[in-house]
Write an enzyme that holds these catalytic residues in place. Structure first.
Site, PDB file in Angstrom:
ATOM      1  N   SER A  53       0.871  -1.172   0.000  1.00  0.00           N
ATOM      2  CA  SER A  53       0.000   0.000   0.000  1.00  0.00           C
ATOM      3  C   SER A  53       0.905   1.218   0.000  1.00  0.00           C
ATOM      4  O   SER A  53       2.108   1.090   0.225  1.00  0.00           O
ATOM      5  CB  SER A  53      -0.885  -0.017   1.248  1.00  0.00           C
ATOM      6  OG  SER A  53      -1.814   1.041   1.186  1.00  0.00           O
ATOM      7  N   ARG A 302      -0.153  -5.076  -6.139  1.00  0.00           N
ATOM      8  CA  ARG A 302      -1.378  -5.658  -5.574  1.00  0.00           C
ATOM      9  C   ARG A 302      -2.578  -5.012  -6.253  1.00  0.00           C
ATOM     10  O   ARG A 302      -2.558  -3.803  -6.523  1.00  0.00           O
ATOM     11  CB  ARG A 302      -1.422  -5.369  -4.063  1.00  0.00           C
ATOM     12  CG  ARG A 302      -2.540  -6.021  -3.289  1.00  0.00           C
ATOM     13  CD  ARG A 302      -2.321  -7.507  -3.127  1.00  0.00           C
ATOM     14  NE  ARG A 302      -3.329  -8.132  -2.276  1.00  0.00           N
ATOM     15  CZ  ARG A 302      -4.479  -8.639  -2.747  1.00  0.00           C
ATOM     16  NH1 ARG A 302      -4.767  -8.584  -4.025  1.00  0.00           N
ATOM     17  NH2 ARG A 302      -5.344  -9.212  -1.921  1.00  0.00           N
ATOM     18  N   THR A 338      -7.384   1.782   4.253  1.00  0.00           N
ATOM     19  CA  THR A 338      -6.988   1.137   5.509  1.00  0.00           C
ATOM     20  C   THR A 338      -7.973   1.479   6.627  1.00  0.00           C
ATOM     21  O   THR A 338      -8.356   0.602   7.407  1.00  0.00           O
ATOM     22  CB  THR A 338      -5.557   1.559   5.904  1.00  0.00           C
ATOM     23  OG1 THR A 338      -4.694   1.295   4.799  1.00  0.00           O
ATOM     24  CG2 THR A 338      -5.072   0.791   7.109  1.00  0.00           C
ATOM     25  N   CYS A 490       0.624  -8.409 -16.252  1.00  0.00           N
ATOM     26  CA  CYS A 490       1.226  -9.036 -15.067  1.00  0.00           C
ATOM     27  C   CYS A 490       2.477  -8.253 -14.671  1.00  0.00           C
ATOM     28  O   CYS A 490       3.388  -8.088 -15.469  1.00  0.00           O
ATOM     29  CB  CYS A 490       1.586 -10.483 -15.343  1.00  0.00           C
ATOM     30  SG  CYS A 490       2.520 -11.197 -13.961  1.00  0.00           S
ATOM     31  N   CYS A 513       5.198 -15.137  -9.155  1.00  0.00           N
ATOM     32  CA  CYS A 513       3.933 -14.460  -8.798  1.00  0.00           C
ATOM     33  C   CYS A 513       4.052 -13.664  -7.503  1.00  0.00           C
ATOM     34  O   CYS A 513       4.530 -14.168  -6.496  1.00  0.00           O
ATOM     35  CB  CYS A 513       2.832 -15.508  -8.681  1.00  0.00           C
ATOM     36  SG  CYS A 513       1.248 -14.838  -8.202  1.00  0.00           S
ATOM     37  N   CYS A 516      -0.772 -10.574  -6.769  1.00  0.00           N
ATOM     38  CA  CYS A 516      -1.523  -9.320  -6.896  1.00  0.00           C
ATOM     39  C   CYS A 516      -2.962  -9.569  -7.332  1.00  0.00           C
ATOM     40  O   CYS A 516      -3.821  -8.748  -7.122  1.00  0.00           O
ATOM     41  CB  CYS A 516      -0.817  -8.353  -7.848  1.00  0.00           C
ATOM     42  SG  CYS A 516      -0.993  -8.728  -9.601  1.00  0.00           S
ATOM     43  N   CYS A 519      -4.434 -11.074 -12.827  1.00  0.00           N
ATOM     44  CA  CYS A 519      -4.817 -12.019 -13.889  1.00  0.00           C
ATOM     45  C   CYS A 519      -6.190 -12.618 -13.632  1.00  0.00           C
ATOM     46  O   CYS A 519      -6.973 -12.841 -14.551  1.00  0.00           O
ATOM     47  CB  CYS A 519      -3.761 -13.111 -14.042  1.00  0.00           C
ATOM     48  SG  CYS A 519      -3.335 -13.957 -12.516  1.00  0.00           S
TER      49      CYS A 519
END
Lengths: 545, 249
Positions: A53, A302, A338, A490, A513, A516, A519
């Site tokens: 974040s 993410r 958040t 990606c 990977c 996130c 995909c």
């Protein structure tokens, strides 16, 4: 192993996911029901290791969780001191948008803090453990346990399977974690949350969710160029008017700069690369100077939920609830989620603490309490802003945002999100290919060297956790129509087209990977399915990230 | 038979730590820490020997800050019975570590010390050897196969020329190579149980050991990054590049 032979453990409440919402739920539950047995599992190797974040924290929910947060050592070291919003006209010019408090209440950050959300979660976890919450990182919820249409808990996956899914030499079977109530706090597009939304049809009355992808870099810069508390956002260049997104850049901590780029996943051009845009935007003079003499020390990505109020699904079902970004409480104009995630976890905990004393199967009061909370009011007031960008394009939407914000969203209409992001791509031959500058390895980088900084670990020999439901569709749709958009969206170079000239084939480098979930969201026919790999796998984002 | 397994808390081997900007060392703040993988192999071997009823008790020991508790909990989740934590905030050299372990051996009276051949952070590969010397015990280092009876150990050592097989008389210090085994995953129930197993804590300052620093770290630098290679299509192209670009011929 047959189901009956699996080991089982029982708790009062099980929490799946150790981000801000899950940890806040755990803490609130222990505050209200100290004797309740609370177990929290997290797929990352440790709490915070999968958290990405910005982050600017609005401490509203934190103050409600711990009125004495300040004396408890919460890692809120950098208060926001100065902020700028820039509209980038082209690759050289920018204009600064004045921030007018009464006109743009969502853009004002006075009283907020620039933090590392990973470090903040580590701190929340230590508070939760001190209250007696049992926290187990390194264990992934791999499937739901549903009996008589009630969620009874989750299955944690087997460990030590080989590539073909057969037990290897250090095989450790998964087990059942059962609880009276399960709180799903998996974050955006959680794999179990996705199953729950479909099983209980939780989106029956809501719009589809719409998403964004955030790509982040953590930089260390010379102290004489570091202005802790300075934050800036940009929009405009390098995106066109119909593509939603922009950059953030925050100075915080000890010579750290958090930089990142968020791109709406409703983008249309299949040639677009969110990673490429992230690299390119750094070359703008308004950003470039902030990286001078610095070095990049971490990288991550993410997906985030952008749909807001219209896209909030039904929040409870028999045996459990959705909290945080798994439900989608992000406030897009504020670019913050958040505080709302934490609040939703706390409200869920309050409803579940009540339900524990009754025989109630579905904690229905969670939904009611959320509707009465400030989260609902806050998200309602900004409900038209994100969809206005899809409706009018960035320039007009900025004007609309100004008007809508002045009226605090008190307009008689609500814009809707009609279709999922996966339906928004144009065919490749009708779209303009995008040419990204070659990385200079000082300011701009390629994906491989970026992924290296995510400290990823997927045990080589485990089954692939990214699967195509129908392998033939990749050629007829992804390749023939869209020229493999996954190889561009990606952020971790998981998807690679090999033998493109003769017989194009998709190679899935699942060990790259970063979890996130892009995909799983953007694949045109939703043919890519993201499942949890072995617990403890994935990125290991360091402190400060 | 009682086995003592020393375990070290190190930066997780999946993390690429960065050199501090003043070159005084490696930045470890906020990084994921784990058990040294070589020590993990040692714990695994001890647990396997216990499962074969050759070993009766496994005691794990760690030296360092209070957070080394986590490492000891991992050892106990894998199968160690109890743990000892020697707390110290000092940066300790192999000789000091060996001296501390010597004291613990005298206290615990194990027949075998099974430990990683080196730590993945400083790679000194010295503590096991020094400990065996201090104790006057047999030593088997870089062990990739271990056969144990009540008074003897046959070890296969990974050496440059190949594999060397040695018979050792117990008590002995054996240091493990990663090839020895594949460590197990700690299961959730075992992690839960390990949280209730005992850890005895001793402050280093109460141990009457001299830990004088003999080494001085001058500077730590990042390995120079190699230049990116390119694949050429012909010898002519190579000669051309060597002449005109590299200007070496």
């Amino acid at each position: 192993m047959s189901e009956s032979a699996r080991e089982k453990m029982e708790f009062d409440v099980l929490i799946v996911g150790g981000g801000p919402s899950g940890l806040s739920a755990a803490i609130r539950l222990k505050q209200l029901a100290p004797s309740a047995q609370i177990c929290l599992i997290e797929k990352a190797s440790e709490i915070g290791a999968h958290i990405v974040s910005g982050a600017v924290l609005e401490p509203t929910a934190l103050k409600e969780l711990f009125s004495d947060w300040n004396s408890r050592g919460a890692p809120l070291e950098t208060p926001v001191k100065k902020e700028r919003i820039m509209y980038l006209l082209n690759d050289r010019k920018s204009i600064q948008i004045p921030i007018i408090d009464w006109m743009m209440p969502n853009m004002v950050n006075e009283g907020n803090y620039i933090i590392s959300l990973g470090d903040f979660c580590r701190w929340l976890a230590s508070e939760a453990e001190a209250l007696g919450v049992e926290i187990y990182p390194g264990f992934a919820g791999s499937d739901l346990i549903i009996e008589d249409n009630q969620v009874m808990g989750v299955l944690i996956g087997d460990m030590g399977l080989d590539k073909d899914g057969k037990p290897g030499s250090n095989f450790t079977p998964g087990m059942e974690l059962r609880a009276k109530y399960t709180i799903f706090s998996e974050g955006c597009r959680g794999s179990l949350s996705k199953k729950l939304i479909s099983h209980y049809n939780l989106r029956k009355k809501s719009d589809p969710q719409t998403y964004g992808i955030g790509i982040k870099e953590l930089w260390e810069i010379p102290s004489d160029l570091h202005f802790p508390g300075y934050m800036q956002h940009s929009f405009g260049w390098p995106l066109d008017d119909n593509t939603y997104g922009g950059s953030w850049l925050y100075h915080f901590g000890k010579n750290l700069v958090s930089f990142g780029f968020v791109l709406g996943l409703d983008y249309a051009n299949p040639w677009l690369s969110p990673f490429g845009e992230t690299q390119r935007v750094k070359m703008h003079p308004a950003l470039k100077k902030h990286f001078k003499g610095g070095r990049r020390i971490a990288y991550g990505a993410r997906a985030l939920s952008e749909g807001g109020f219209q896209s909030i699904p039904k929040l409870s079902f028999p045996g459990g609830v959705l909290v945080g970004d798994a439900a989608g409480f992000l406030n897009m104009p504020k670019i913050k989620g958040t505080h709302t995630a934490m609040k939703s976890g706390m409200v869920a905990a309050e409803a579940i603490a009540e339900a524990l004393n009754s025989a109630q199967i579905e904690p229905v009061n969670y939904q009611k309490r959320m509707q009465q909370s400030w989260v609902w009011e806050e998200l309602y007031s900004v409900r038209n802003i994100r969809p206005s960008f899809a409706k009018f394009g960035a320039k007009l939407a900025t004007v609309y945002t100004g008007i809508d914000s002045m009226l605090r969203g008190k307009v008689p209409w609500t814009f809707h999100h009609r279709q999922g992001d996966n339906t928004k791509l144009d065919p490749a031959d009708m779209s303009q290919p995008v040419c990204y500058p070659k990385p200079d390895n000082k300011l701009t980088f390629d994906r491989e060297s970026s992924v290296y900084l995510a400290n990823i670990d997927h045990r080589d020999d485990q089954p692939i956790h990214l699967k195509l439901k129908n392998e033939a569709i990749w050629k007829t749709v992804n390749w023939d129509v869209f020229k493999s958009p996954e190889s561009r969206y990606c952020p971790a170079a998981v998807y690679e087209v090999v033998n493109a000239d003769v017989e194009p084939t998709l190679q899935i480098n699942s060990q790259n990977c970063v979890h996130c979930k892009t995909c799983d969201i953007k694949d045109p026919t939703q043919n890519i399915n993201w499942e949890t790999p072995e617990g403890g796998s994935g990125p290991n984002y360091p402190g400060g990230m | 038979m009682k086995v003592l397994v020393p375990v070290k808390r190190v930066v997780d081997s999946n993390i690429k730590p960065l050199v501090k900007s003043d070159n005084s060392g490696v930045e470890t703040d906020g990084l994921k820490m784990s058990m040294n993988p070589f020590d993990e192999t040692a714990v695994e071997e001890a647990v396997r020997l216990k499962e074969q009823n050759i070993v009766s008790e496994i005691v794990a020991v760690s030296i360092g800050e209070a957070k080394c508790q986590d490492t000891l909990r991992t050892a106990m989740a894998m199968g160690a019975y109890r743990s000892i934590l020697i707390t110290s905030d000092e940066l300790l050299e192999p000789l000091s570590i060996a001296k501390i372990l010597q004291k613990i051996v005298e206290k615990e009276q194990p027949n075998l010390v099974l430990m990683g051949k080196q730590a993945s952070d400083d790679d000194t590969n010295a503590t096991g050897q020094i400990l065996a010397g201090l104790l006057g015990w047999s030593q088997g280092t870089f062990v990739s196969k271990l056969e144990l009876t009540s008074d003897k150990a046959r070890v296969h050592r990974e050496i440059d020329e190949g594999v060397q097989i040695l018979d050792l008389t117990l008590p002995a210090v054996i240091t493990t190579d990663l090839r020895l085994n594949e460590p197990r995953f700690a299961s959730l129930p075992n992690i839960m149980k390990a949280r209730k197993k005992p850890i005895e804590t001793i402050a280093l300052s109460d141990m009457d050991i001299k830990t004088t620093t003999r080494l001085e770290m001058l500077s730590v630098k990042e390995a120079s990054t190699s230049r990116e290679g390119i694949i050429l299509n012909s010898v002519e192209e190579l000669v051309e590049k060597l002449q005109n670009e590299a200007k070496v011929i």
